[in-house]
Design a protein around this motif. Structure first.
Motif, PDB file in Angstrom:
ATOM      1  N   SER A 128     -10.337  -4.077   4.345  1.00  0.00           N
ATOM      2  CA  SER A 128      -9.817  -2.839   4.946  1.00  0.00           C
ATOM      3  C   SER A 128     -10.614  -2.407   6.175  1.00  0.00           C
ATOM      4  CB  SER A 128      -9.823  -1.710   3.914  1.00  0.00           C
ATOM      5  OG  SER A 128     -11.128  -1.209   3.733  1.00  0.00           O
TER       6      SER A 128
ATOM      7  N   ILE B 208      -9.306  -2.352  -1.060  1.00  0.00           N
ATOM      8  CA  ILE B 208      -8.787  -3.446  -0.249  1.00  0.00           C
ATOM      9  C   ILE B 208      -9.990  -4.155   0.369  1.00  0.00           C
ATOM     10  CG2 ILE B 208      -7.267  -4.089   1.661  1.00  0.00           C
ATOM     11  CD1 ILE B 208      -5.824  -2.783  -0.754  1.00  0.00           C
TER      12      ILE B 208
ATOM     13  N   VAL C  61      -0.090  -6.632   0.325  1.00  0.00           N
ATOM     14  CA  VAL C  61      -1.401  -7.040  -0.185  1.00  0.00           C
ATOM     15  C   VAL C  61      -1.224  -8.033  -1.326  1.00  0.00           C
ATOM     16  CG1 VAL C  61      -2.615  -4.916   0.486  1.00  0.00           C
ATOM     17  CG2 VAL C  61      -1.456  -5.015  -1.733  1.00  0.00           C
TER      18      VAL C  61
ATOM     19  N   VAL D 151      -2.017   0.944  -4.756  1.00  0.00           N
ATOM     20  CA  VAL D 151      -1.142  -0.207  -4.495  1.00  0.00           C
ATOM     21  C   VAL D 151      -0.025  -0.213  -5.522  1.00  0.00           C
ATOM     22  CG1 VAL D 151      -1.023  -2.743  -4.714  1.00  0.00           C
ATOM     23  CG2 VAL D 151      -2.833  -1.683  -3.340  1.00  0.00           C
TER      24      VAL D 151
ATOM     25  N   ARG E 113      -8.966  -6.140  -7.226  1.00  0.00           N
ATOM     26  CA  ARG E 113      -8.917  -5.650  -5.858  1.00  0.00           C
ATOM     27  C   ARG E 113      -7.823  -6.412  -5.124  1.00  0.00           C
ATOM     28  NH1 ARG E 113     -15.332  -5.124  -5.823  1.00  0.00           N
ATOM     29  NH2 ARG E 113     -15.427  -2.937  -6.424  1.00  0.00           N
TER      30      ARG E 113
ATOM     31  N   LEU F 175      -5.924  -0.241   7.109  1.00  0.00           N
ATOM     32  CA  LEU F 175      -4.916   0.139   6.120  1.00  0.00           C
ATOM     33  C   LEU F 175      -3.688   0.749   6.780  1.00  0.00           C
ATOM     34  CD1 LEU F 175      -7.299   1.628   3.425  1.00  0.00           C
ATOM     35  CD2 LEU F 175      -6.332  -0.682   3.555  1.00  0.00           C
TER      36      LEU F 175
ATOM     37  N   THR G  23      -7.565   2.882  -2.718  1.00  0.00           N
ATOM     38  CA  THR G  23      -6.183   2.684  -2.282  1.00  0.00           C
ATOM     39  C   THR G  23      -5.243   2.589  -3.477  1.00  0.00           C
ATOM     40  OG1 THR G  23      -6.924   1.565  -0.279  1.00  0.00           O
ATOM     41  CG2 THR G  23      -4.676   1.097  -1.003  1.00  0.00           C
TER      42      THR G  23
ATOM     43  N   TRP H 187      -3.975   5.954   0.502  1.00  0.00           N
ATOM     44  CA  TRP H 187      -5.395   5.661   0.359  1.00  0.00           C
ATOM     45  C   TRP H 187      -6.219   6.840   0.837  1.00  0.00           C
ATOM     46  CZ3 TRP H 187      -2.477   3.849   4.349  1.00  0.00           C
ATOM     47  CH2 TRP H 187      -2.905   4.160   5.644  1.00  0.00           C
TER      48      TRP H 187
ATOM     49  N   ILE I 112       0.841  -1.189   0.000  1.00  0.00           N
ATOM     50  CA  ILE I 112       0.000   0.000   0.000  1.00  0.00           C
ATOM     51  C   ILE I 112       0.885   1.251   0.000  1.00  0.00           C
ATOM     52  CG2 ILE I 112      -1.613   1.355   1.390  1.00  0.00           C
ATOM     53  CD1 ILE I 112      -2.898  -1.286   2.239  1.00  0.00           C
TER      54      ILE I 112
ATOM     55  N   ARG J 124      -6.142  -7.828  -1.084  1.00  0.00           N
ATOM     56  CA  ARG J 124      -6.431  -8.261   0.272  1.00  0.00           C
ATOM     57  C   ARG J 124      -5.179  -8.078   1.117  1.00  0.00           C
ATOM     58  NH1 ARG J 124     -10.211 -11.666   1.746  1.00  0.00           N
ATOM     59  NH2 ARG J 124     -10.539 -12.271  -0.434  1.00  0.00           N
ATOM     60  N   LEU J 125      -5.325  -7.482   2.303  1.00  0.00           N
ATOM     61  CA  LEU J 125      -4.198  -7.360   3.241  1.00  0.00           C
ATOM     62  C   LEU J 125      -3.714  -8.753   3.593  1.00  0.00           C
ATOM     63  CD1 LEU J 125      -5.693  -4.604   5.500  1.00  0.00           C
ATOM     64  CD2 LEU J 125      -3.496  -4.424   4.337  1.00  0.00           C
TER      65      LEU J 125
END
Ligand SMILES: [Zn+2]
Length: 138
Positions: free
Chosen positions: A103, A100, A115, A88, A129, A109, A86, A66, A63, A131-132
């Protein structure tokens, strides 16, 4: 319930969208100078070469920045508030404006958080999209 506005898909960006339909995130690569980028362009954004190709990202990134929207500027987004938009940076270098998926309304975030790609269906589109990797929840 209104629908999300659709992206404008043209000859230059079509491979990007078709890649997502097949579960792959593609970016443009310059054969002249090695630069990688998104979104799609007709020429290299570093050296203006037209010797371009599409490569597949491994889908890993971090990241950069955002914002969190608390007001829906489109009816289709009303049920999603608050939601993040966000920036990235992929491991290969290109930067993607995205959401995310975990999030928690932006609370999870963090700058430099890792991610992974999480392609989602939205109507009849597939969207990139993320994902953390490590959810920062206590
Ligand atoms: Zn170049």
């Amino acid at each position: 319930m209104s629908e999300l506005p659709r992206p404008q898909i043209d000859e230059i960006s079509r491979p990007y969208w078709e890649g997502l339909e097949q579960g792959r995130l593609l970016y443009q690569h310059c054969r002249s100078c090695g630069h990688n980028w998104l979104p799609a362009r007709q020429t290299c954004s570093a050296c203006l070469s037209t010797q371009l190709e599409w490569l597949q990202s491994r889908g890993q990134g971090r990241i950069v920045s955002w914002v969190v929207y608390h007001v829906a500027y489109h009816d289709a987004l009303k049920d999603r508030l608050p939601y993040d938009v966000t920036l990235v940076e992929l491991a290969e270098g290109p930067r993607v404006l995205t959401n995310i998926v975990n999030s928690r309304g932006g609370k999870a975030l963090r700058i430099d958080a890792r991610v992974d790609l999480a392609i989602e269906r939205e109507g009849d589109m597939s969207l990139a999209r993320f994902r953390l990797v490590e959810d920062a929840a206590p």
